[in-house]
Enzyme design. Sequence first.
Site, short mmCIF file in Angstrom:
data_model
loop_
_atom_site.label_atom_id
_atom_site.label_comp_id
_atom_site.label_asym_id
_atom_site.label_seq_id
_atom_site.Cartn_x
_atom_site.Cartn_y
_atom_site.Cartn_z
N HIS A 142 -3.98 -15.62 14.76
CA HIS A 142 -4.70 -14.37 14.85
C HIS A 142 -5.80 -14.30 13.80
O HIS A 142 -6.92 -13.89 14.08
CB HIS A 142 -3.74 -13.19 14.72
CG HIS A 142 -4.34 -11.90 15.12
ND1 HIS A 142 -4.65 -10.92 14.22
CD2 HIS A 142 -4.73 -11.45 16.33
CE1 HIS A 142 -5.20 -9.90 14.88
NE2 HIS A 142 -5.27 -10.20 16.15
N HIS A 199 -12.22 -10.00 18.79
CA HIS A 199 -12.15 -8.53 18.80
C HIS A 199 -13.51 -7.93 19.15
O HIS A 199 -14.53 -8.60 19.01
CB HIS A 199 -11.69 -8.01 17.44
CG HIS A 199 -10.27 -8.41 17.16
ND1 HIS A 199 -9.95 -9.47 16.37
CD2 HIS A 199 -9.10 -7.91 17.62
CE1 HIS A 199 -8.64 -9.60 16.33
NE2 HIS A 199 -8.09 -8.68 17.09
N HIS A 244 -5.38 -11.93 23.55
CA HIS A 244 -4.08 -11.47 23.06
C HIS A 244 -2.97 -11.72 24.08
O HIS A 244 -1.84 -11.98 23.72
CB HIS A 244 -4.15 -9.99 22.65
CG HIS A 244 -4.96 -9.78 21.40
ND1 HIS A 244 -6.33 -9.67 21.43
CD2 HIS A 244 -4.61 -9.70 20.10
CE1 HIS A 244 -6.77 -9.52 20.19
NE2 HIS A 244 -5.75 -9.54 19.35
N HIS A 262 -5.36 1.07 19.88
CA HIS A 262 -5.11 -0.22 19.25
C HIS A 262 -5.44 -0.25 17.76
O HIS A 262 -4.56 -0.47 16.92
CB HIS A 262 -5.85 -1.34 20.00
CG HIS A 262 -5.78 -2.64 19.28
ND1 HIS A 262 -6.80 -3.12 18.49
CD2 HIS A 262 -4.78 -3.54 19.17
CE1 HIS A 262 -6.43 -4.27 17.95
NE2 HIS A 262 -5.21 -4.55 18.34
N HIS A 295 -2.92 0.02 14.34
CA HIS A 295 -2.90 -1.01 13.30
C HIS A 295 -2.98 -0.34 11.93
O HIS A 295 -2.24 -0.66 11.01
CB HIS A 295 -4.09 -1.96 13.48
CG HIS A 295 -3.80 -3.18 14.29
ND1 HIS A 295 -3.17 -4.30 13.78
CD2 HIS A 295 -4.01 -3.47 15.60
CE1 HIS A 295 -3.04 -5.23 14.73
NE2 HIS A 295 -3.54 -4.74 15.85
N PHE A 299 -7.03 -7.50 10.43
CA PHE A 299 -6.67 -8.50 11.45
C PHE A 299 -6.25 -9.85 10.87
O PHE A 299 -5.45 -10.55 11.45
CB PHE A 299 -7.81 -8.67 12.44
CG PHE A 299 -8.06 -7.43 13.25
CD1 PHE A 299 -7.00 -6.66 13.71
CD2 PHE A 299 -9.36 -7.01 13.54
CE1 PHE A 299 -7.23 -5.50 14.46
CE2 PHE A 299 -9.59 -5.86 14.28
CZ PHE A 299 -8.53 -5.11 14.73
N HIS A 322 1.23 -5.44 20.79
CA HIS A 322 0.36 -6.12 21.75
C HIS A 322 0.99 -6.29 23.12
O HIS A 322 0.29 -6.41 24.13
CB HIS A 322 -0.18 -7.42 21.18
CG HIS A 322 -1.42 -7.16 20.41
ND1 HIS A 322 -2.64 -6.99 21.05
CD2 HIS A 322 -1.63 -6.93 19.10
CE1 HIS A 322 -3.54 -6.68 20.14
NE2 HIS A 322 -2.96 -6.63 18.95
CU1 C2O Z 1 -6.13 -9.04 17.44
CU2 C2O Z 1 -4.09 -6.01 17.45
O1 C2O Z 1 -5.34 -7.30 17.04
#
Ligand code: C2O
Length: 566
Positions: A152, A173, A182, A306, A310, A327, A340
């Site tokens: 990631h 992203h 993802h 999303h 995070h 990230f 995810h």
């Molecule tokens: Cu690639 Cu939830 O982030």
Amino acid sequence: MAEKKWVLMVSLAFIMVMSPLSSRIMESAQVQHLNMGELASLVLGKFQFWATVGNGGEKKTVESRAIGPNMTACHHSYGRPDLLVYCCPPGFEKSVPFVDFELPDSRSPVKVRRPAHLLDESFIVKYNKALSIMKSLPYDDPRSFARQAELHCQFCTGAYEQLNYSDTPVNIHRTWLFFPWHRMMIYFHERILGSLIGDESFALPFWAWDIPEAMPMPEYYVDENSAFFHTERDFSHFPPRVADLDYSTDQNHPHRSNDEQIDVNLKFMYTQMVSGARKTELFMGCTYRANDGYCDTTGTVEQAPHNTLHTWIGSSLNPGREDMGKFYSAAKDPIFYAHHSNIDRLWEAWREINNRRLDITDPDWLDSFFFFYDENLKLVKIKVRDVLDITKLGYSFEEVDHPWLNHRPPPSVPPKQARQMLKLKENKNQVFVPDFRPDGRVLDGSFTVKVFRPTKRESKEEEEEETVVVYGIEVKGNDYVKFDVYVNLSDETKMNPKFREFAGTFAHIPGGGAAMKKKTRLRLGVSELLKDLEADEDESIWVTVSPATVSCSNVSIEGIKIEYIE
Ligand code: C2O
């Protein structure tokens, strides 16, 4: 043109003759192994491929500009704008043979992903065991948890260069690669977990934060004696607290009761999944092609819930709310995978709501590719087109409701009354002109502008979506940034996503290098909103931009306009 066709024919003939030979040459030269199709597109790319398209005989370039990483070109990258990180896999400099992706055997058991709040104890024990084994594998093993997390980091910070374009990083992203990349990542992660415990039916759970009973963090993630626990989190957000899908910060945010938060969440989901996502680009994010630099316009759900979640999960004690808040570190937290898994499910939900009519068909998206290690330690090359049918991928989601579908937000003030109040404001000079170029306007407080709607074109207007575009957004600092956009908001005390005036949000996690610092734009679909606010016949609307984080003082915008998209 004739000359080009001639060059093309010769080069095709050359490829055919040379291909058995050339692949051997490449192997010995330690170049990434290419198959014939790629070799062809490589050569054709250099000459540009002209083909006759349509019956008018008009010419169109069809050079492939699919994105893919150069696996032998990895380097340091920026995890935060102020933090250089290194997450390249050991020995990347040497090319590794790979196989093309193959669908799993259709006779193997279907992996049914279940909602995290409904898991039984025996499943949690099983998952805990698989995850513990994964965490105990040595770093050399690409199946290890640490290496999974680094994947990631590599693709969110621009650690890899694009194949054929050194100096241009790959970022997944804030682009149309967000959903498919993802999906690939957790697909392999899930299969590795299953193989570590010899269970072919093992399926990753999903944290269904979009349904009321599942909105708090699933309990097993906060069990200190399990492999699911993670210290780098915001403990004040532990259960029974309901997740804030529209999270900005705890400081300048009134603390909502759980019931109030659930109501806000459902209406917010409606805007992000339904009324704000009626066109492909609005949900999927911007068109990102090879050597185009970086596109950087984020889809509704990618921004929120999303990005917001995070941030909500990450620790307030760390500068970037690591681990989930940035990230480069996010996938170190086991909850990342359940988060995810739900994002993946919502992608399917959005496709179904729109009867798959909005699916991207652009070959540059379909052919974009990545590499992952599978459960047998084989390096697999996988394309976006390979992951568009989850049944073929061998998994499904246990069905849960989409309660947000019937939580269309109501206007906070009757529309006619709102218009009177807004006109009054305008007379008191509290409304601005929507263009702040050339210097831009710093977002240190909320403001309202009056935006004229372009005269509507006669035809096709049924199909068109009206969008409010906030353009020339420049984010300077390192911190999470969030601001909200409202339309025809007359009463500032009703600034809340549970009301129809809420058009959408800019929720941004800075990261990556220079390529990701370009000015960006926020595009919000508002056709349904304007109907509900009885403003769809008006010649202008009032747009309010409201900073939700202190960090907005590092943000400036150049202006706001209205555009129609087909
Ligand atoms: Cu690639 Cu939830 O982030």
